[in-house]
Write a protein that holds these residues in place. Sequence first.
Motif, PDB file in Angstrom:
ATOM      1  N   ARG A   1     -47.561 -37.189  -7.551  1.00 43.69           N
ATOM      2  CA  ARG A   1     -48.185 -36.630  -8.863  1.00 43.69           C
ATOM      3  C   ARG A   1     -48.297 -35.215  -8.736  1.00 43.69           C
ATOM      4  O   ARG A   1     -49.321 -34.433  -8.910  1.00 43.69           O
ATOM      5  CB  ARG A   1     -49.713 -37.204  -9.371  1.00 43.69           C
ATOM      6  N   PRO A   2     -47.421 -34.479  -8.302  1.00 42.25           N
ATOM      7  CA  PRO A   2     -47.277 -33.040  -7.953  1.00 42.25           C
ATOM      8  C   PRO A   2     -47.499 -32.186  -9.214  1.00 42.25           C
ATOM      9  O   PRO A   2     -47.158 -32.367 -10.311  1.00 42.25           O
ATOM     10  CB  PRO A   2     -45.960 -32.710  -7.126  1.00 42.25           C
ATOM     11  N   ASP A   3     -47.997 -31.130  -9.126  1.00 41.12           N
ATOM     12  CA  ASP A   3     -47.973 -29.899 -10.073  1.00 41.12           C
ATOM     13  C   ASP A   3     -46.654 -29.317 -10.107  1.00 41.12           C
ATOM     14  O   ASP A   3     -46.271 -28.916 -10.997  1.00 41.12           O
ATOM     15  CB  ASP A   3     -48.983 -28.983  -9.744  1.00 41.12           C
ATOM     16  N   VAL A   4     -46.034 -29.070  -8.911  1.00 37.69           N
ATOM     17  CA  VAL A   4     -44.518 -28.544  -8.991  1.00 37.69           C
ATOM     18  C   VAL A   4     -43.625 -29.441  -7.968  1.00 37.69           C
ATOM     19  O   VAL A   4     -43.901 -29.816  -7.068  1.00 37.69           O
ATOM     20  CB  VAL A   4     -44.851 -27.266  -7.975  1.00 37.69           C
ATOM     21  N   ILE A   5     -42.547 -29.253  -8.398  1.00 41.31           N
ATOM     22  CA  ILE A   5     -41.279 -30.196  -7.690  1.00 41.31           C
ATOM     23  C   ILE A   5     -40.426 -29.082  -7.255  1.00 41.31           C
ATOM     24  O   ILE A   5     -39.990 -28.075  -7.979  1.00 41.31           O
ATOM     25  CB  ILE A   5     -40.693 -31.382  -8.365  1.00 41.31           C
ATOM     26  N   VAL A   6     -40.108 -29.143  -6.044  1.00 44.94           N
ATOM     27  CA  VAL A   6     -39.073 -28.276  -5.464  1.00 44.94           C
ATOM     28  C   VAL A   6     -37.770 -28.919  -4.694  1.00 44.94           C
ATOM     29  O   VAL A   6     -38.050 -29.979  -4.061  1.00 44.94           O
ATOM     30  CB  VAL A   6     -39.804 -27.416  -4.363  1.00 44.94           C
ATOM     31  N   HIS A   7     -36.661 -28.700  -5.505  1.00 39.71           N
ATOM     32  CA  HIS A   7     -35.268 -29.401  -4.989  1.00 39.71           C
ATOM     33  C   HIS A   7     -34.721 -28.793  -4.135  1.00 39.71           C
ATOM     34  O   HIS A   7     -33.935 -27.868  -4.447  1.00 39.71           O
ATOM     35  CB  HIS A   7     -34.748 -29.909  -6.423  1.00 39.71           C
ATOM     36  N   GLU A   8     -34.687 -29.170  -2.786  1.00 37.43           N
ATOM     37  CA  GLU A   8     -33.690 -28.504  -1.815  1.00 37.43           C
ATOM     38  C   GLU A   8     -32.911 -29.532  -0.985  1.00 37.43           C
ATOM     39  O   GLU A   8     -32.449 -29.173  -0.169  1.00 37.43           O
ATOM     40  CB  GLU A   8     -34.728 -27.944  -0.609  1.00 37.43           C
ATOM     41  N   LEU A   9     -32.490 -30.428  -1.621  1.00 41.06           N
ATOM     42  CA  LEU A   9     -31.701 -31.477  -1.282  1.00 41.06           C
ATOM     43  C   LEU A   9     -30.184 -31.079  -1.234  1.00 41.06           C
ATOM     44  O   LEU A   9     -29.483 -30.718  -2.282  1.00 41.06           O
ATOM     45  CB  LEU A   9     -31.638 -32.589  -2.182  1.00 41.06           C
ATOM     46  N   THR A  10     -29.693 -31.150  -0.179  1.00 44.43           N
ATOM     47  CA  THR A  10     -28.006 -30.836   0.060  1.00 44.43           C
ATOM     48  C   THR A  10     -27.688 -31.852   1.278  1.00 44.43           C
ATOM     49  O   THR A  10     -28.467 -32.508   2.129  1.00 44.43           O
ATOM     50  CB  THR A  10     -27.625 -29.475   0.653  1.00 44.43           C
ATOM     51  N   SER A  11     -26.628 -31.985   1.504  1.00 38.83           N
ATOM     52  CA  SER A  11     -25.806 -32.871   2.346  1.00 38.83           C
ATOM     53  C   SER A  11     -24.544 -32.083   3.003  1.00 38.83           C
ATOM     54  O   SER A  11     -23.657 -32.389   2.681  1.00 38.83           O
ATOM     55  CB  SER A  11     -25.433 -34.265   1.999  1.00 38.83           C
ATOM     56  N   LEU A  12     -24.758 -31.249   4.209  1.00 38.31           N
ATOM     57  CA  LEU A  12     -23.815 -30.332   4.442  1.00 38.31           C
ATOM     58  C   LEU A  12     -23.495 -30.448   5.956  1.00 38.31           C
ATOM     59  O   LEU A  12     -22.728 -29.681   6.767  1.00 38.31           O
ATOM     60  CB  LEU A  12     -24.152 -28.775   4.155  1.00 38.31           C
ATOM     61  N   ALA A  13     -24.039 -31.613   6.816  1.00 37.16           N
ATOM     62  CA  ALA A  13     -23.587 -31.627   8.273  1.00 37.16           C
ATOM     63  C   ALA A  13     -22.297 -31.742   8.618  1.00 37.16           C
ATOM     64  O   ALA A  13     -22.051 -31.465   9.672  1.00 37.16           O
ATOM     65  CB  ALA A  13     -24.777 -32.710   8.439  1.00 37.16           C
ATOM     66  N   GLY A  14     -21.646 -32.219   7.509  1.00 39.24           N
ATOM     67  CA  GLY A  14     -20.034 -32.216   8.079  1.00 39.24           C
ATOM     68  C   GLY A  14     -19.367 -31.244   8.099  1.00 39.24           C
ATOM     69  O   GLY A  14     -18.139 -31.085   8.349  1.00 39.24           O
ATOM     70  N   GLY A  15     -19.972 -29.766   7.672  1.00 41.71           N
ATOM     71  CA  GLY A  15     -19.377 -28.670   7.633  1.00 41.71           C
ATOM     72  C   GLY A  15     -18.577 -28.557   6.300  1.00 41.71           C
ATOM     73  O   GLY A  15     -18.474 -29.359   5.145  1.00 41.71           O
ATOM     74  N   MET A  16     -17.726 -27.460   6.329  1.00 38.75           N
ATOM     75  CA  MET A  16     -17.203 -26.859   4.916  1.00 38.75           C
ATOM     76  C   MET A  16     -15.720 -26.837   5.200  1.00 38.75           C
ATOM     77  O   MET A  16     -15.207 -25.891   6.118  1.00 38.75           O
ATOM     78  CB  MET A  16     -17.817 -25.820   4.448  1.00 38.75           C
ATOM     79  N   ASN A  17     -14.924 -27.393   4.568  1.00 45.93           N
ATOM     80  CA  ASN A  17     -13.295 -27.276   4.592  1.00 45.93           C
ATOM     81  C   ASN A  17     -13.074 -26.338   3.707  1.00 45.93           C
ATOM     82  O   ASN A  17     -12.961 -26.881   2.346  1.00 45.93           O
ATOM     83  CB  ASN A  17     -12.512 -28.658   4.645  1.00 45.93           C
ATOM     84  N   LEU A  18     -12.627 -25.176   3.458  1.00 43.23           N
ATOM     85  CA  LEU A  18     -12.180 -24.514   2.446  1.00 43.23           C
ATOM     86  C   LEU A  18     -10.966 -24.785   1.716  1.00 43.23           C
ATOM     87  O   LEU A  18     -11.056 -24.726   0.440  1.00 43.23           O
ATOM     88  CB  LEU A  18     -11.869 -22.911   2.838  1.00 43.23           C
ATOM     89  N   LYS A  19     -10.054 -25.707   2.376  1.00 45.97           N
ATOM     90  CA  LYS A  19      -8.861 -26.484   1.315  1.00 45.97           C
ATOM     91  C   LYS A  19      -9.402 -27.453   0.749  1.00 45.97           C
ATOM     92  O   LYS A  19      -8.783 -27.856  -0.243  1.00 45.97           O
ATOM     93  CB  LYS A  19      -7.891 -26.751   2.621  1.00 45.97           C
ATOM     94  N   LYS A  20     -10.642 -28.119   1.160  1.00 46.88           N
ATOM     95  CA  LYS A  20     -10.755 -29.414   0.347  1.00 46.88           C
ATOM     96  C   LYS A  20     -12.391 -29.303   0.220  1.00 46.88           C
ATOM     97  O   LYS A  20     -13.389 -30.051   0.505  1.00 46.88           O
ATOM     98  CB  LYS A  20     -10.783 -30.525   1.311  1.00 46.88           C
TER      99      LYS A  20
END
Length: 311
Positions: free
Chosen positions: A66-85
């Motif tokens: 029952r929060p007054d404020v919700i902060v959304h910080e969900l990501t899933s980047l553990a696999g790194g970033m492939n700029l081609k894909k």
Amino acid sequence: MKIFIAGATGAVGSRLVPLLVAAGHEVAGTSRTVGGTRRVDAAGGHGVVVDGLDTGAIRRAVLDARPDVIVHELTSLAGGMNLKKLDASFALTNELRTRATDALLAAGREAGTSRFVVQSFTGWTNEHTGSAVKTEADPLEARPPASARQSLAAIAHLEAATVAAGGLVVRYGPLYGPGQTLGKGGEMLELVARSKMPVVGGGRGIWSFTHVDDAASATAAAVTDGAPGLYNIVDDDPAPVAEWIPVLAECAGGKNPMHLPAWVARPLIGDFGVQWMTTARGSSNAKVRAELGWAPRYASWREGFRTGLGD
């Protein structure tokens, strides 16, 4: 206030918990693992095991808090970033930016939550024409490369849904600092140190960086201050790739970077990578400075690269 952080053990969330606790707030934070919830507990919050893609679990956790404020910080980047894909690299994060955002907003409305603060991104998402530095009033890029269309659509959905719900969207630039790919021991920093991150096509693309601690402090400010809308959370010093990569290489103990024409680099980093290196636009932080009274600790990446990459 009672604050619920979805993604409390991520890059920004892990720094946000102690800031909010120190400010006197009651903080509940999610993690996918018991070990993660223990870290939230150790920082002074209350850890809750929640899979960010389980919309039912999100609803139950929000209704329980029952929060007054919700902060959304969900990501899933553990696999790194492939700029081609890019879309493949961000597939799970795109779901968190769409399904999880919708679930958090719906659960918050049901729980009577009055304020939403949601993480987004600014950088390659800016329109690649016109002024060199964009504000929150400027549109997103209308014609992204095919490999980035799903990611841009997810960001657009997150931002539109949050603003429609009366929330604040905090747009971080490329993050750097401890625990980041652009930080001590990180993949991107290692590439630069080994001269494997070239300046492409003249390096005229403009980047606006954000130190991870500045991202956390700006988000903490947005928890209590500011009208609904979009906020670019970046430093004061937008800079072209040709300017910042050599400085980063020096700070990492590497040699001057190679220079490659776009046609040579395209098979290596794809159309998306070439565009980000050559035509990207920077972002202005004037709005967040004026409306939230926030200023970055690292006003420029020049200082941040020299003193803020490690622990």
